[in-house]
Design a protein around this motif. Sequence first.
Motif, PDB file in Angstrom:
ATOM      1  N   GLY A  87       0.815  -0.902  -0.410  1.00  0.00           N
ATOM      2  CA  GLY A  87       0.123   0.130  -0.410  1.00  0.00           C
ATOM      3  C   GLY A  87       0.657   1.560   0.045  1.00  0.00           C
ATOM      4  N   ASP A  88       0.176   2.749   0.180  1.00  0.00           N
ATOM      5  CA  ASP A  88       0.934   3.882   0.768  1.00  0.00           C
ATOM      6  C   ASP A  88       0.800   3.968   2.515  1.00  0.00           C
ATOM      7  OD1 ASP A  88       2.096   5.888  -0.328  1.00  0.00           O
ATOM      8  OD2 ASP A  88       0.228   6.680  -1.058  1.00  0.00           O
ATOM      9  N   TYR A  89       1.161   4.913   2.125  1.00  0.00           N
ATOM     10  CA  TYR A  89       1.633   5.728   3.254  1.00  0.00           C
ATOM     11  C   TYR A  89       0.152   6.972   3.622  1.00  0.00           C
ATOM     12  CZ  TYR A  89       4.781   8.697   1.227  1.00  0.00           C
ATOM     13  OH  TYR A  89       5.616   9.103   0.183  1.00  0.00           O
ATOM     14  N   TYR A 114       2.640  -4.136   3.371  1.00  0.00           N
ATOM     15  CA  TYR A 114       3.150  -3.338   3.723  1.00  0.00           C
ATOM     16  C   TYR A 114       2.962  -2.487   2.979  1.00  0.00           C
ATOM     17  CZ  TYR A 114       8.001  -2.552   3.321  1.00  0.00           C
ATOM     18  OH  TYR A 114       9.615  -1.773   3.472  1.00  0.00           O
ATOM     19  N   ILE A 115       3.682  -1.344   3.648  1.00  0.00           N
ATOM     20  CA  ILE A 115       3.572  -0.049   3.680  1.00  0.00           C
ATOM     21  C   ILE A 115       4.924   0.052   3.137  1.00  0.00           C
ATOM     22  CG2 ILE A 115       2.805   2.076   3.948  1.00  0.00           C
ATOM     23  CD1 ILE A 115       0.180   1.242   4.633  1.00  0.00           C
ATOM     24  N   PRO A 116       5.451   1.325   2.546  1.00  0.00           N
ATOM     25  CA  PRO A 116       6.708   1.363   2.288  1.00  0.00           C
ATOM     26  C   PRO A 116       7.103   3.300   3.433  1.00  0.00           C
ATOM     27  CG  PRO A 116       5.940   2.261   0.777  1.00  0.00           C
ATOM     28  CD  PRO A 116       5.270   0.854   1.536  1.00  0.00           C
ATOM     29  N   ASN A 117       8.079   2.462   4.486  1.00  0.00           N
ATOM     30  CA  ASN A 117       8.850   4.019   4.909  1.00  0.00           C
ATOM     31  C   ASN A 117       8.991   5.366   3.917  1.00  0.00           C
ATOM     32  OD1 ASN A 117      10.223   5.860   6.384  1.00  0.00           O
ATOM     33  ND2 ASN A 117       9.747   4.132   8.369  1.00  0.00           N
ATOM     34  N   ARG A 118       7.780   6.683   4.312  1.00  0.00           N
ATOM     35  CA  ARG A 118       8.060   7.723   3.554  1.00  0.00           C
ATOM     36  C   ARG A 118       9.861   8.175   3.565  1.00  0.00           C
ATOM     37  NH1 ARG A 118       4.292  12.224   2.848  1.00  0.00           N
ATOM     38  NH2 ARG A 118       3.345  11.968   3.321  1.00  0.00           N
ATOM     39  N   PHE A 119      10.774   7.868   4.152  1.00  0.00           N
ATOM     40  CA  PHE A 119      11.595   8.362   4.860  1.00  0.00           C
ATOM     41  C   PHE A 119      12.875   8.013   4.240  1.00  0.00           C
ATOM     42  CE2 PHE A 119       8.488   9.931   8.298  1.00  0.00           C
ATOM     43  CZ  PHE A 119       8.852  11.515   7.866  1.00  0.00           C
ATOM     44  N   THR A 120      12.737   6.375   4.928  1.00  0.00           N
ATOM     45  CA  THR A 120      14.090   5.680   4.476  1.00  0.00           C
ATOM     46  C   THR A 120      13.494   4.893   2.868  1.00  0.00           C
ATOM     47  OG1 THR A 120      12.347   3.577   5.614  1.00  0.00           O
ATOM     48  CG2 THR A 120      14.280   5.174   6.732  1.00  0.00           C
ATOM     49  N   GLU A 121      11.889   5.243   2.604  1.00  0.00           N
ATOM     50  CA  GLU A 121      11.785   3.588   1.092  1.00  0.00           C
ATOM     51  C   GLU A 121      11.191   5.134   0.389  1.00  0.00           C
ATOM     52  OE1 GLU A 121      10.870   0.000   1.956  1.00  0.00           O
ATOM     53  OE2 GLU A 121       9.621   0.714   3.588  1.00  0.00           O
ATOM     54  N   GLY A 122      10.743   6.072   0.187  1.00  0.00           N
ATOM     55  CA  GLY A 122       9.715   7.283  -0.576  1.00  0.00           C
ATOM     56  C   GLY A 122       8.383   6.230  -0.435  1.00  0.00           C
ATOM     57  N   TYR A 123       8.321   6.954  -2.188  1.00  0.00           N
ATOM     58  CA  TYR A 123       6.789   6.465  -2.462  1.00  0.00           C
ATOM     59  C   TYR A 123       6.875   5.645  -2.824  1.00  0.00           C
ATOM     60  CZ  TYR A 123       2.846   6.556  -5.502  1.00  0.00           C
ATOM     61  OH  TYR A 123       1.619   7.374  -6.234  1.00  0.00           O
ATOM     62  N   ASN A 351      10.772  17.859   8.992  1.00  0.00           N
ATOM     63  CA  ASN A 351      10.391  16.586   8.694  1.00  0.00           C
ATOM     64  C   ASN A 351      10.004  17.024   7.255  1.00  0.00           C
ATOM     65  OD1 ASN A 351       8.155  15.138   8.859  1.00  0.00           O
ATOM     66  ND2 ASN A 351       8.631  14.146  10.984  1.00  0.00           N
ATOM     67  N   GLU A 352      10.512  15.651   6.670  1.00  0.00           N
ATOM     68  CA  GLU A 352      10.139  15.996   5.096  1.00  0.00           C
ATOM     69  C   GLU A 352       8.474  15.200   5.154  1.00  0.00           C
ATOM     70  OE1 GLU A 352      12.445  13.477   3.347  1.00  0.00           O
ATOM     71  OE2 GLU A 352      14.312  14.143   3.781  1.00  0.00           O
ATOM     72  N   GLY A 353       7.926  15.106   6.111  1.00  0.00           N
ATOM     73  CA  GLY A 353       6.349  14.775   5.863  1.00  0.00           C
ATOM     74  C   GLY A 353       5.365  15.344   5.985  1.00  0.00           C
ATOM     75  N   VAL A 354       5.839  16.300   6.485  1.00  0.00           N
ATOM     76  CA  VAL A 354       5.169  17.733   6.692  1.00  0.00           C
ATOM     77  C   VAL A 354       5.003  19.331   5.741  1.00  0.00           C
ATOM     78  CG1 VAL A 354       4.473  17.244   9.316  1.00  0.00           C
ATOM     79  CG2 VAL A 354       5.801  18.450   8.870  1.00  0.00           C
ATOM     80  N   LEU A 355       6.015  18.818   4.853  1.00  0.00           N
ATOM     81  CA  LEU A 355       6.218  20.157   4.636  1.00  0.00           C
ATOM     82  C   LEU A 355       5.247  20.848   3.365  1.00  0.00           C
ATOM     83  CD1 LEU A 355       9.800  19.335   3.670  1.00  0.00           C
ATOM     84  CD2 LEU A 355       9.097  20.721   5.327  1.00  0.00           C
ATOM     85  N   GLY A 356       4.639  19.781   3.219  1.00  0.00           N
ATOM     86  CA  GLY A 356       3.456  19.775   1.935  1.00  0.00           C
ATOM     87  C   GLY A 356       2.507  21.184   2.435  1.00  0.00           C
ATOM     88  N   ILE A 357       2.107  20.821   3.718  1.00  0.00           N
ATOM     89  CA  ILE A 357       1.236  21.210   4.672  1.00  0.00           C
ATOM     90  C   ILE A 357       1.698  22.813   4.767  1.00  0.00           C
ATOM     91  CG2 ILE A 357      -0.112  21.206   7.120  1.00  0.00           C
ATOM     92  CD1 ILE A 357      -0.039  18.667   6.984  1.00  0.00           C
ATOM     93  N   VAL A 358       2.988  22.573   5.318  1.00  0.00           N
ATOM     94  CA  VAL A 358       4.199  24.308   5.480  1.00  0.00           C
ATOM     95  C   VAL A 358       3.791  24.879   4.147  1.00  0.00           C
ATOM     96  CG1 VAL A 358       6.001  25.208   6.298  1.00  0.00           C
ATOM     97  CG2 VAL A 358       5.229  23.140   7.136  1.00  0.00           C
ATOM     98  N   ALA A 359       3.708  24.141   3.146  1.00  0.00           N
ATOM     99  CA  ALA A 359       3.402  25.060   1.452  1.00  0.00           C
ATOM    100  C   ALA A 359       2.672  25.644   1.519  1.00  0.00           C
ATOM    101  CB  ALA A 359       3.945  23.981   0.588  1.00  0.00           C
TER     102      ALA A 359
END
Length: 778
Positions: A87-89, A114-123, A351-359
């Motif tokens: 899946g996706d995160y 299995y869902i990949p880790n955004r930070f270590t594996e990416g999309y 944190n890379e995971g929240v940068l879209g919200i910040v933008a």
Amino acid sequence: MLRSKSNWKFVTKQNSAQQWMDDSSELSPVIKELLIQRGISSDKEAEEFLMPSIDSLIEPERLASMDVARERVLQAISNNEKILVYGDYDADGVSSTTVLMEALEELGADCTYYIPNRFTEGYGPNEAAFRQAHANGFQLIITVDTGIASVHEATIANELGIDLIITDHHEPQEELPNAYALLHPKCSPDYPFKELAGVGVAFKFAQALLGYFPEQLLDLVAIGTIADMVPLVGENRVLAYYGLRKMSTTKRAGLIALKKQCNMEGTTTEEDIGFLIGPRLNAVGRLQDADLAVQLLLSEDSKEAEELAEMVQQLNQERQRIVAAIVKEVEEIVDVEQNNGVIVVAKQGWNEGVLGIVASRLVRKYDRPAIVLALNEEKGTAKGSARSIPAFDLFQGCMKIKEVFTHFGGHAQAAGMTLPIENINRLEQELSQIIDQELTVEDFKQELLISNTIQLPDINETLIDEINQLAPFGMANPKPKFHIHHKPVDFRQLGNMKKHLKLVFKENPVTLEGIAFGMGELFSSISPKANLSVVGELGINEWNGVRKPQIVIEDMKIDEWQLFDHRGKKQFAINNYLPLHEKHMVLYNTSSNTHPPIPDQVKQMAYDVAFETEEDVEVLYLYDLPPDLELLQKIIKKLKPLCIHVCFYVENSVYLSAFPSRDAFKWLYALIWKKQKLDVKTDLNAIINAKGWTKETILFMLKVFSELEFVKIENGIILLNKSPQKKDLQESTYYQQRVKQLEIEKVLYYSTYDELISWFEKGMGMMDIPKEEITHGL
């Protein structure tokens, strides 16, 4: 005048060519217009839209390679092969994973996810994960909400002897992966609806596998469909409509616990998913592995579900804290004074995971595209997210400088990217140049799509109930926003910090209240009796059992010039009026020295000098009464201000002092003639007692006599001129000045507000800007 924050775009004008086809329809004109805007113009189409039917859903078998995929899964179950759901995160990804897992488990499959880790594996799928799956004995991998671009990973799966079934909804690339089966609406010529969410495709697959319509999965389908912001029309509308109903009465322990965390009760709406459920599920994948979100959705034990929901809640709160901290840091970095077309900010440790919200926050605050990057100084790379404004296609703009990036992907309004740190300045400079070439100043304002102009008498509970039949609202089916042009009978600030604004509009017998959240600062910019244009969503405000229509205001403006009346106030807070305009000017009288402090950014000018200036002025403050009414009219006609503030304060009023009549002048002159001379010290009180005049009135008449040479005044002694020339009182400059001052005070200081507006408008030849209705052709 009050400028709007957004560019107002009226839908009505664009769709005026289309007409309703059935004259017999009982729908109201407002609802007909809203349906026409959605491409619906007949009773049959309206019925299908307003009352969605599950029977209208498309058969799953029309998706290309569905039969092949179904047979492969059933074969794997029969042979007891291990199946991995990949899946996706995000919320769509975790709900898709849950849907397919439940369907497979119901069929007795040996499966896990299995869902990949955004930070270590990416999309998306990756080679390492596929190789690990092979090592763990998996013979079949099914992707959900991902995989359409995984050409390399599909090749790896084939080399490993793993059968790969891809289910996805993202944009197909030029080369498709060589998978065992590919379920994708846009890769299926016979499937008429192309806009399913990832969870919608997973649901179709689950339906085909189970051999019946799995209604029990619809609550999960609603989450992914609404949270992923796919167009809520066609099949998505049906799935969301019935999914929300299922969500309202869900028996899932995980969703019950999550709804409890969100304080959700009663009927679940698309706003509950979009603002409460979706962000919490997304928060898990933004900060850590998204497995926790799937565990919560799959949970069947209420105690376990509550513990998992609490963990999700804590992650969401942590996500909010991280976003707030980064936004604060960014606001300290951003220099909007540079007038760059794009905001680009970067820092180590974000944190890379929240940068879209910040933008997104930056776009809303600064009205320009924003790119927020997290630096990895060890690797020399910057990775982050971008968001744009409606007028600028971010994807196309960045593709013009694609050599700046090592990785880039996205669409018109959002994108993700990786680039070398040394390219950040180039990215900012070149993208700013592109934006400057393509956009005007007006383009940087957010766009507000307005369904229609509506009159107060047309607003009632019945209409609002009709509008709500168009729900669930979302992409391609936005909640209608209406424009009202009316004069508020009352407006006031609300809240402890006066952050909000409440307005009341009235046109007998209809009274409509409006609430403008976060717009309390506009209170000072609305003059009494101003014709206000507001845009917002209609709804019902229920309090203590009383239901009343209201409009939740998103933007407002005043198209005509405004007059603000501060007459008689010793203190005038000019700073309250500075933020909304740029060019301010204070007019004063050179004879006055009682002005309050004036900020540096406000120009100060005497009346006689102002007439000679060629400068444009947006806001004009009249601190003193002018020396001449005609001069003031000429100045205002020349400066053409959008707002005028009258700030006069008169201590020794001529208007309120009795103006002596001609008989009074005759009586006093006769007294002087009789006595030949008067001593002001000794005779003044006798005159006051005899006639009841004030000391100022008597001294005024004596000064007039002196100027006309009827008398001579020496050291307080009034001496009669026995041979005066015959002159009229009006030949006295002093007399004329007092008459003139009296008229100035009467017109500008002691007039009513309506009289004052009328005087300005007559003198200026009406400064009104063309009315809203004319501007938009409505």
